[in-house]
Design a protein around this motif. Sequence first.
Motif, PDB file in Angstrom:
ATOM      1  N   GLU A   1     -25.084 -32.540  32.799  1.00 26.74           N
ATOM      2  CA  GLU A   1     -24.094 -31.551  33.223  1.00 26.74           C
ATOM      3  C   GLU A   1     -24.028 -31.461  34.743  1.00 26.74           C
ATOM      4  OE1 GLU A   1     -24.356 -28.545  29.367  1.00 26.74           O
ATOM      5  OE2 GLU A   1     -25.816 -28.358  30.996  1.00 26.74           O
ATOM      6  N   HIS A   2     -25.157 -31.481  35.387  1.00 24.47           N
ATOM      7  CA  HIS A   2     -25.200 -31.416  36.853  1.00 24.47           C
ATOM      8  C   HIS A   2     -24.520 -32.641  37.467  1.00 24.47           C
ATOM      9  CE1 HIS A   2     -26.648 -30.587  40.888  1.00 24.47           C
ATOM     10  NE2 HIS A   2     -27.165 -31.813  40.926  1.00 24.47           N
ATOM     11  N   LEU A   3     -24.821 -33.817  36.933  1.00 24.56           N
ATOM     12  CA  LEU A   3     -24.229 -35.046  37.466  1.00 24.56           C
ATOM     13  C   LEU A   3     -22.708 -35.065  37.315  1.00 24.56           C
ATOM     14  CD1 LEU A   3     -26.794 -37.698  36.167  1.00 24.56           C
ATOM     15  CD2 LEU A   3     -26.403 -37.035  38.542  1.00 24.56           C
ATOM     16  N   LEU A   4     -22.191 -34.418  36.269  1.00 25.15           N
ATOM     17  CA  LEU A   4     -20.756 -34.419  36.013  1.00 25.15           C
ATOM     18  C   LEU A   4     -20.050 -33.195  36.572  1.00 25.15           C
ATOM     19  CD1 LEU A   4     -20.931 -35.729  32.358  1.00 25.15           C
ATOM     20  CD2 LEU A   4     -20.105 -36.979  34.355  1.00 25.15           C
ATOM     21  N   GLY A   5     -20.790 -32.310  37.238  1.00 24.29           N
ATOM     22  CA  GLY A   5     -20.179 -31.129  37.835  1.00 24.29           C
ATOM     23  C   GLY A   5     -19.864 -30.036  36.830  1.00 24.29           C
TER      24      GLY A   5
ATOM     25  N   ARG B   1     -19.131 -31.494  25.337  1.00 30.60           N
ATOM     26  CA  ARG B   1     -18.551 -31.239  26.668  1.00 30.60           C
ATOM     27  C   ARG B   1     -18.817 -32.408  27.605  1.00 30.60           C
ATOM     28  NH1 ARG B   1     -20.818 -26.656  29.554  1.00 30.60           N
ATOM     29  NH2 ARG B   1     -19.428 -27.267  31.214  1.00 30.60           N
ATOM     30  N   ILE B   2     -20.055 -32.909  27.572  1.00 31.63           N
ATOM     31  CA  ILE B   2     -20.431 -34.029  28.446  1.00 31.63           C
ATOM     32  C   ILE B   2     -19.630 -35.265  28.080  1.00 31.63           C
ATOM     33  CG2 ILE B   2     -22.321 -35.596  29.033  1.00 31.63           C
ATOM     34  CD1 ILE B   2     -24.199 -33.099  28.655  1.00 31.63           C
ATOM     35  N   LYS B   3     -19.531 -35.562  26.779  1.00 33.94           N
ATOM     36  CA  LYS B   3     -18.772 -36.737  26.337  1.00 33.94           C
ATOM     37  C   LYS B   3     -17.301 -36.611  26.720  1.00 33.94           C
ATOM     38  CE  LYS B   3     -21.600 -37.861  22.309  1.00 33.94           C
ATOM     39  NZ  LYS B   3     -21.591 -37.931  20.832  1.00 33.94           N
ATOM     40  N   ALA B   4     -16.738 -35.399  26.578  1.00 34.18           N
ATOM     41  CA  ALA B   4     -15.333 -35.183  26.936  1.00 34.18           C
ATOM     42  C   ALA B   4     -15.119 -35.400  28.429  1.00 34.18           C
ATOM     43  CB  ALA B   4     -14.895 -33.783  26.533  1.00 34.18           C
ATOM     44  N   LYS B   5     -16.059 -34.934  29.238  1.00 33.73           N
ATOM     45  CA  LYS B   5     -15.946 -35.101  30.692  1.00 33.73           C
ATOM     46  C   LYS B   5     -15.996 -36.584  31.062  1.00 33.73           C
ATOM     47  CE  LYS B   5     -16.139 -33.541  34.984  1.00 33.73           C
ATOM     48  NZ  LYS B   5     -15.256 -32.617  35.633  1.00 33.73           N
ATOM     49  N   ILE B   6     -16.886 -37.324  30.397  1.00 37.70           N
ATOM     50  CA  ILE B   6     -16.998 -38.759  30.672  1.00 37.70           C
ATOM     51  C   ILE B   6     -15.737 -39.482  30.232  1.00 37.70           C
ATOM     52  CG2 ILE B   6     -18.228 -40.869  30.028  1.00 37.70           C
ATOM     53  CD1 ILE B   6     -20.798 -39.118  29.904  1.00 37.70           C
ATOM     54  N   SER B   7     -15.242 -39.155  29.005  1.00 34.21           N
ATOM     55  CA  SER B   7     -14.051 -39.855  28.509  1.00 34.21           C
ATOM     56  C   SER B   7     -12.786 -39.453  29.231  1.00 34.21           C
ATOM     57  CB  SER B   7     -13.793 -39.637  27.035  1.00 34.21           C
ATOM     58  OG  SER B   7     -14.732 -38.982  26.360  1.00 34.21           O
TER      59      SER B   7
END
Length: 127
Positions: A55-59, A74-80
Amino acid sequence: MELIKLLPDYYSENETMKTLQSILSDQVDSLDTGMSKTIDNCFVGSASDTLTRYEHLLGLISDSTKSDRYRRERIKAKISGAGTTTASLIQNIAESFTNAAVDIVENFPSYTITVRFTGTSGIPGNM
């Protein structure tokens, strides 16, 4: 793992060897568990201890009160969601949240899209 079983039979009566192998077996089991946990944390889909780091790495703002499943989604959605937004990108993200089929209808004159959930096999973790 019982290491004593890997040794020749004449060690099975030796109390010192049984104690030593028991201690070593516990250590091997502990290392095996730790290695599996480390490997799991390398991937978002199975991570638990490193979710805050992702989460930190993705803001993203970390919220440890939410379930791990919700945080992973949430993390997967941010990456995709990185890159140019297209109808296929929206469809892929929606399908990844629901694990079901999704139709995207584009209305170019009004600059809108409609997302229709046509499958019912999955329920997003945040809904």
